[in-house]
Scaffold this motif. Structure first.
Motif, mmCIF file in Angstrom:
data_model
loop_
_atom_site.group_PDB
_atom_site.id
_atom_site.type_symbol
_atom_site.label_atom_id
_atom_site.label_comp_id
_atom_site.label_asym_id
_atom_site.label_seq_id
_atom_site.Cartn_x
_atom_site.Cartn_y
_atom_site.Cartn_z
ATOM 1 N N ASP A 116 -32.846 17.895 9.594
ATOM 2 C CA ASP A 116 -32.466 16.845 8.646
ATOM 3 C C ASP A 116 -31.278 16.056 9.202
ATOM 4 O OD1 ASP A 116 -31.686 15.268 6.528
ATOM 5 O OD2 ASP A 116 -31.533 16.913 5.091
ATOM 6 N N PRO A 117 -31.517 14.839 9.691
ATOM 7 C CA PRO A 117 -30.429 14.054 10.269
ATOM 8 C C PRO A 117 -29.290 13.771 9.286
ATOM 9 C CG PRO A 117 -32.519 12.839 10.391
ATOM 10 C CD PRO A 117 -32.798 14.163 9.758
ATOM 11 N N ASP A 118 -29.589 13.790 7.989
ATOM 12 C CA ASP A 118 -28.532 13.584 6.996
ATOM 13 C C ASP A 118 -27.457 14.670 7.096
ATOM 14 O OD1 ASP A 118 -29.895 11.375 6.107
ATOM 15 O OD2 ASP A 118 -30.585 12.300 4.238
ATOM 16 N N LYS A 119 -27.851 15.870 7.491
ATOM 17 C CA LYS A 119 -26.886 16.965 7.607
ATOM 18 C C LYS A 119 -25.926 16.741 8.773
ATOM 19 C CE LYS A 119 -29.604 20.408 5.215
ATOM 20 N NZ LYS A 119 -30.161 21.758 5.234
ATOM 21 N N LEU A 120 -26.379 16.055 9.812
ATOM 22 C CA LEU A 120 -25.466 15.679 10.894
ATOM 23 C C LEU A 120 -24.478 14.633 10.397
ATOM 24 C CD1 LEU A 120 -27.918 15.429 13.909
ATOM 25 C CD2 LEU A 120 -26.274 17.247 13.451
ATOM 26 N N MET A 121 -24.992 13.667 9.641
ATOM 27 C CA MET A 121 -24.111 12.642 9.080
ATOM 28 C C MET A 121 -23.101 13.275 8.144
ATOM 29 S SD MET A 121 -23.048 9.641 8.965
ATOM 30 C CE MET A 121 -24.159 8.413 9.527
ATOM 31 N N ASN A 122 -23.509 14.290 7.401
ATOM 32 C CA ASN A 122 -22.579 14.986 6.508
ATOM 33 C C ASN A 122 -21.442 15.624 7.294
ATOM 34 O OD1 ASN A 122 -24.118 14.278 4.298
ATOM 35 N ND2 ASN A 122 -25.087 16.273 4.094
ATOM 36 N N VAL A 123 -21.752 16.167 8.475
ATOM 37 C CA VAL A 123 -20.708 16.747 9.327
ATOM 38 C C VAL A 123 -19.704 15.664 9.712
ATOM 39 C CG1 VAL A 123 -20.212 17.792 11.575
ATOM 40 C CG2 VAL A 123 -22.134 18.629 10.218
ATOM 41 N N ALA A 124 -20.205 14.543 10.209
ATOM 42 C CA ALA A 124 -19.325 13.454 10.644
ATOM 43 C C ALA A 124 -18.480 12.934 9.480
ATOM 44 C CB ALA A 124 -20.144 12.333 11.264
ATOM 45 N N VAL A 125 -19.113 12.729 8.330
ATOM 46 C CA VAL A 125 -18.397 12.205 7.161
ATOM 47 C C VAL A 125 -17.354 13.211 6.683
ATOM 48 C CG1 VAL A 125 -18.673 11.566 4.732
ATOM 49 C CG2 VAL A 125 -20.249 10.659 6.451
ATOM 50 N N PHE A 126 -17.688 14.491 6.732
ATOM 51 C CA PHE A 126 -16.754 15.538 6.306
ATOM 52 C C PHE A 126 -15.431 15.438 7.061
ATOM 53 C CE2 PHE A 126 -14.929 19.782 6.526
ATOM 54 C CZ PHE A 126 -14.976 20.188 5.207
ATOM 55 N N TYR A 127 -15.500 15.161 8.352
ATOM 56 C CA TYR A 127 -14.297 15.119 9.199
ATOM 57 C C TYR A 127 -13.656 13.735 9.283
ATOM 58 C CZ TYR A 127 -15.113 19.863 10.872
ATOM 59 O OH TYR A 127 -15.266 21.226 10.964
ATOM 60 N N MET A 128 -14.269 12.735 8.676
ATOM 61 C CA MET A 128 -13.699 11.386 8.698
ATOM 62 C C MET A 128 -12.455 11.330 7.833
ATOM 63 S SD MET A 128 -16.840 8.777 8.392
ATOM 64 C CE MET A 128 -17.747 8.268 9.800
ATOM 65 N N PRO A 129 -11.513 10.469 8.119
ATOM 66 C CA PRO A 129 -11.514 9.487 9.195
ATOM 67 C C PRO A 129 -10.863 9.999 10.486
ATOM 68 C CG PRO A 129 -9.657 9.050 7.776
ATOM 69 C CD PRO A 129 -10.395 10.256 7.200
ATOM 70 N N GLU A 130 -10.416 11.238 10.487
ATOM 71 C CA GLU A 130 -9.645 11.729 11.633
ATOM 72 C C GLU A 130 -10.470 11.937 12.903
ATOM 73 O OE1 GLU A 130 -7.554 12.497 7.961
ATOM 74 O OE2 GLU A 130 -9.504 13.268 8.600
ATOM 75 N N MET A 131 -11.720 12.356 12.754
ATOM 76 C CA MET A 131 -12.523 12.681 13.939
ATOM 77 C C MET A 131 -13.654 11.682 14.123
ATOM 78 S SD MET A 131 -12.733 16.834 13.732
ATOM 79 C CE MET A 131 -13.196 17.108 15.427
ATOM 80 N N ARG A 132 -13.960 11.442 15.393
ATOM 81 C CA ARG A 132 -15.090 10.596 15.776
ATOM 82 C C ARG A 132 -16.135 11.493 16.429
ATOM 83 N NH1 ARG A 132 -10.380 8.929 16.491
ATOM 84 N NH2 ARG A 132 -10.181 9.492 18.675
ATOM 85 N N TRP A 133 -17.409 11.253 16.098
ATOM 86 C CA TRP A 133 -18.497 12.128 16.525
ATOM 87 C C TRP A 133 -19.589 11.361 17.249
ATOM 88 C CZ3 TRP A 133 -18.910 17.418 15.324
ATOM 89 C CH2 TRP A 133 -17.874 17.918 14.549
ATOM 90 N N LYS A 134 -20.256 12.049 18.165
ATOM 91 C CA LYS A 134 -21.451 11.534 18.826
ATOM 92 C C LYS A 134 -22.426 12.697 18.930
ATOM 93 C CE LYS A 134 -23.090 9.175 22.923
ATOM 94 N NZ LYS A 134 -22.712 8.551 24.192
#
Length: 96
Positions: A59-77
């Motif tokens: 589920d790609p939404d779960k990857l987005m949830n990881v990125a959003v969880f750590y925002m705005p401090e962390m940037r993800w790829k």
């Protein structure tokens, strides 16, 4: 599917990132399904404010949830990864 996640943050946000990491680990212990499953890491590149982790999800939404969880401090790829044996098998199949 597995994904390697490269992440980075600014040094002044280190404490905030550590706190968010603790929160994420607590979420995973509760077995909530909102975040992609962490299967390897996280690992820092020595002396750097960046590193990588490996996640598994369909589920790609779960990857987005990881990125959003750590925002705005962390940037993800996130980059999808596949086992070399499977990749070779698929390549050979396509060449026939």
């Amino acid at each position: 599917m597995k994904f390697i996640a490269f992440w980075e943050y600014n040094a002044e946000d280190t404490v905030k990132c550590i706190e968010k990491l603790k929160q994420a680990m607590t979420e995973r212990e509760r077995r909530t399904e909102s975040l992609a499953k962490l299967i390897f890491g996280p690992y820092n590149f020595s002396g750097k404010t960046k590193g990588f982790s490996v996640y598994e999800t369909d589920d790609p939404d779960k990857l987005m949830n990881v990125a959003v969880f750590y925002m705005p401090e962390m940037r993800w790829k996130f980059i999808p990864i596949i086992e070399t044996g499977k990749s070779a098998e698929l390549w050979l199949k396509m060449k026939k």
